[in-house]
Design an enzyme around this catalytic site. Sequence first.
Site, mmCIF file in Angstrom:
data_model
loop_
_atom_site.group_PDB
_atom_site.id
_atom_site.type_symbol
_atom_site.label_atom_id
_atom_site.label_comp_id
_atom_site.label_asym_id
_atom_site.label_seq_id
_atom_site.Cartn_x
_atom_site.Cartn_y
_atom_site.Cartn_z
ATOM 1 N N ASP A 10 38.452 9.629 -85.363
ATOM 2 C CA ASP A 10 38.633 8.248 -85.021
ATOM 3 C C ASP A 10 37.026 7.908 -85.876
ATOM 4 O OD1 ASP A 10 37.326 9.545 -82.847
ATOM 5 O OD2 ASP A 10 37.330 8.249 -81.836
ATOM 6 N N ASP B 273 43.439 5.335 -76.663
ATOM 7 C CA ASP B 273 43.779 6.132 -77.511
ATOM 8 C C ASP B 273 44.479 7.748 -76.658
ATOM 9 O OD1 ASP B 273 41.963 5.903 -79.927
ATOM 10 O OD2 ASP B 273 40.172 6.424 -79.212
#
Length: 1005
Positions: free
Chosen positions: A433, A740
């Site tokens: 990310d 996530d």
Amino acid sequence: MSDSPTMHMHAESMLDDPSTRLLNDKPKNKWRIAVSTIFCIRALLSLLNQITKTNFITSSSPVSSNSTFNVDQIALTRLVKNKDLAQLQELGGVEGVALHLKSDKEHGIPCHDAEDIPDRIKEFGSNVYRKAPKGGFFRFVWEAFKDPTVLILLGCAALSLGFDINEHGFKEGCTNGGTILLAVIQIISVSAVSDHRQSRPLVRNNIQIEVWRGGRRQKISVSETVVGDVILLNIGDRVPADGLLVQGHSLQVDESSMTETDSSVEISHHQNPFLFSGTKITHGYGRMLVTSVGMNTTWGERMSQMRQDSTEKTPLQERLEKLNSLIGKVALLVAFLVLVVLLVRYFTGNTKDENGHKEFNGSDTEVDDIISAVIGIVAAVVSIVVVAIPEGLSLALILGVAYSKKIMMADKAMDLKLSACETMGSVTTICTDKTGTLTTNQMEVTQFWLGKYSLEEEAYSSKISSSVLHLIQEGVALNTTGSVHKQSLDSKVEISGSPTEKAIISWGVFKLQMDMEKVMKSCSILHVEAFDSQNMRSGVSMKRNADRTVHLHWKGAPEMILEMCSSYYTPSGLVKDMDDSEKMGFEEIIQGIAASRLRCIAFAHKEVLADQDHRTKLKEDGLTLLGLVGLKDPCRPEAKKAVEDCQYAGVNVKMITGDNIFTAKAIATECGILKPGHDIFSGAVINGVEFQSYTDKERMLKLDNICVMARSSAADKLLMVRCLKQKGHVVAVTGHGATDAPALEEADIGLSMGIQGTEVAKESSDIIITDDNFASVVSVLACGRCVYHNTQKLVQFQLTANVAGLLINSAAAASSRQVPFTIVRSIWLNVIMDTLLALALTKDKPTKELMEKQPVGRTEPFITNVMCRNLTAQALYQTTVLLILKFRGKAIFGVNDKVNGTLIFNTYVFCQMFNEFNARKLEKKDIFRNIHTDKLFMGIIAVAVILQIVTVEFLSKFQDIERLNYRLWGVCLGTAAISWPIGWVVKCIPVPQKPIFHYLKMKMN
């Protein structure tokens, strides 16, 4: 409670009333019976209710007289566990419980008294869980004791002790059998220590949570939580204790850990305010009042019944166990064949004793002699098995992994699973990310657009109308999960929340002169739409206290907010319609903000009718755009080099982010993920929606070309991981949010962030990056490769010794029944090689050379062609030389059998020590490079040499060997040293890239 005796006496008097004895009287008196019965029942029920209510507050075991609280722990535990709304109402609701606990549902524990926290711990316990005791070290001793090899050795020891004591007396007869017993203890100890170390639970860093104490929002360790605390809950958090909801917005909890159902449960103030420790927040946010901690919670009760028994095995351990199993089966097969040959030769009279006479003469041979001969045969056969099986290989691997874990901890990483470090060495793709990993996550508002004008801070007061400024302040203050606290007029303002929320609130407080407390008191919240990664926005409906008007405020991704708007504000306060051309103009502004590497957030507003219901769902159309802010989140200085290191090591780096595609492209270019020519048109940069729209075939074709995926949801990230794994990649994923978690679990290696990571993300990961830095991911990658490479060196060295020992002992036993490596010597070899020399090969640190190699991936065999070449050459050399010494040593050197056996044993040991240097480098010829800096390696070699010298020269009785003179010591060392030039020559021989087993399969097909 003071009225209960009176009520009790009154009930008794009613029971004694004459009217209660009229059961058989006339029907006209039946109404008196009914009235009396009803009155008695009501009195008894009232009495029972008073007792129950009192017991709820004081429990069956009353509160101690010195207690400072008006409610005890049993009552609080029962309240939440039973979800008893009636009892909660009798206590005055959540506010009443807070009063009983001397807390405040808004500001938390007062904290005026320094003894307050210790008093709460003393009264209600601490937030620490204790699991049921697990099996101790002796359980692993018992498991090791049941190993077949150990049982065979014990049998041999018992028989040896029995016959030797009978023949030579106790003092002389205990030598062989006692030595075998000591060796058995060593095997059991190594195995038990290995399994016990592996069973230890992996310790997590203490989790930080946010609480209100003394009216101040602060972070504490989860273990410091006490009853009466007011805890802030956000999506992705794990509830740290049992408690009651104080305030919540769209709060949903996953109670699967308690109920074993996957559906989320909605938590509301009126219908279900009960929260349980161990459950996860899946949506919304809120605050809770803690009523039970630690072992007094529902989760604590379950934990007390659970046994901690980790049996996890790493992939390398599984491979080594299969290798050990294969070696064991081969050794047993060879041993069985040798046993058959030796027994046939003995009972057919083809073996002779030291005087040249037949050992077996039919009925003339005594039973004791037959038993003694059979025991000798069995002992020789057992020695074949013992010398072939590497007993300490697993322990050496565990110690090596533990050493690498220490290196990882120094490099700001902590692995939660035993297999994590070694699996990381095989990674081919990292999906990372952006926020907080590649960037610093220290955000600041640097741009503000109102309408089509970019305004500087100096122009806020002069160019923005007061009405628009007030609306912006409302949007910032009310539509947020952050908070502002100021202890006194002179104290510094403390702003809490996520980095994005803190940046926006700081901008509102310091640049817009916003008084957050005043804004919040000026209205009441009706409904909140919490932020989620799918819609990338959050909203709130509120009613102003002054004019009772209702307003909606939305905040989120500019593309999403812009679609909901039909007009926009100008700085002067005018509202203008937004047609398609106007929208295109705003889209260009958004692209410009994103191209400046800024995160763009949009604010929108709408006034709605007050008579409509705004407590269920907010309107999502007809909004007026309030403004756009650009948040600067600088790239980490070391991010670009870390990305380049990964690419240099053959690992592909993909950035998956929820940001705007232009922001993502700009950051990826700065970090080196995107190269020149990589853009939207080349397919290197895509949106999550576009990735989802591909067919399966298109997705797999374009997968390797994708470098950046922007505006991605949790589903997009998960799909990317699954596609990469399907294509054969070993995938590592970084993440910090609750959304996530699916991708972190699906990936081969999940890397969560230690600072910004939610508890759900950490729980789903394999490794925690404690500093949230991508550079630490590279360090973990290097450590993983180091563990894998060290284990390959260890296995090559070990197999060389075991193959040579198996061949030598088998040939010697089959020919003469006299094996050079007896049971005692074989176990001593295991001590030297499996536990000591093998350990030296597992302690190498990560090197730059390891990062120059391509990743092994999923299909690369563990035992490579290079390893096969090296170990085959060394094993053949050792076998050939030692068999020559076995059959021709006496004639060549003019020594007796005992000295010749010692010569073989000593040469074999030193061959392994010299081969240890060869094993330092699997492919490189310069095996002595940097040897002077490897103090641990040289120290272990020195210890092994000293131990062997002491064994041969001073402990010869226990090993049944003879001392050697200087000439024979020179022969041992010279023969062993030849392994160095052999190793150099062998490494000049090229090997094919494809594994040898691949060619065998092709030939079979």
